[in-house]
Design a protein around this motif. Sequence first.
Motif, PDB file in Angstrom:
ATOM      1  N   LEU A 115      50.957  38.512  37.953  1.00 39.73           N
ATOM      2  CA  LEU A 115      51.112  37.997  39.072  1.00 39.73           C
ATOM      3  C   LEU A 115      51.301  39.019  40.182  1.00 39.73           C
ATOM      4  N   ALA A 116      52.179  39.909  39.768  1.00 38.34           N
ATOM      5  CA  ALA A 116      52.546  41.038  40.841  1.00 38.34           C
ATOM      6  C   ALA A 116      51.313  41.700  40.944  1.00 38.34           C
ATOM      7  N   ASN A 117      50.523  41.975  39.978  1.00 38.61           N
ATOM      8  CA  ASN A 117      49.209  42.763  40.162  1.00 38.61           C
ATOM      9  C   ASN A 117      47.839  42.071  40.451  1.00 38.61           C
ATOM     10  N   GLY A 118      47.811  40.885  40.930  1.00 38.57           N
ATOM     11  CA  GLY A 118      46.729  40.228  41.356  1.00 38.57           C
ATOM     12  C   GLY A 118      46.427  39.068  40.498  1.00 38.57           C
ATOM     13  N   ALA A 119      47.006  38.471  39.740  1.00 36.44           N
ATOM     14  CA  ALA A 119      46.330  37.546  38.867  1.00 36.44           C
ATOM     15  C   ALA A 119      46.876  36.330  39.939  1.00 36.44           C
TER      16      ALA A 119
END
Length: 251
Positions: A115-119
């Motif tokens: 989530l923190a990397n664009g998911a």
Amino acid sequence: MTDLPLHRFDSFDGTRLAWRELGEGRPVVLIHGYFSNATINWIKYGHAARIAEAGFRVIMPDLRAHGDSAKPHDAASYPPDVLMRDGFALIEHLGLAAYDLVGYSLGGRTTTRMLANGAKPRRAVISGMGLQGIVDTAGRGSYFHNVLTNLGSFVRGSSEWLTEAFLKTTGGDPVALLHILDTFVDTPRDALAHIATPTLILTGEDDDDNGSAQELAAALPDARYQAIPGNHMSAVLKPELGMAIAAFLAA
């Protein structure tokens, strides 16, 4: 239900990883915890079936170094955030556009890293995880490092002894699992504040292994906390885990 067909794919670096799936509908990826695997975390106790019955295509990978996935012993196969990258590789391999994302314990941390990397899943569930286990991974990592490097030395009934017993139950590979500890990456609070995905923080009422789940929910812009019966290990055995996930995703 524990003998679902096994599928395999090559991750971003060519490592051969496995997954199982059940049901039809909107895809949801379920990521299991450390020392565990898809069968024990999601299938054995009926969680996958409950989620599938709610109208979902349930996709359950075995993490690198776990279950039926490859367990390389070379350190080069375990760069930082490798589990996150494996997660993205599975989503790309399956061509998932609209999907949900769920993780338990290490799977919850992996979900957070994604989530923190664009998911951009429609919804997410982070279970068996608290704020401390997200922003300071070294603390919990040191506990498992101690277990894996001192196998056979723990007092019967101690936390470490129970952890080792679970490792034996799952047939885990201590060498490969030790390398997994080197892949942990902290997620800063300011990164959590930018995760806009509607998220359920779902944790056993007696589970504080990874810090406060309530504090994790408060650190995310669109999250709510829900308690279920049990502690970090026993919550997985109870139907409430799968019921709560299914209800949140189907809402």
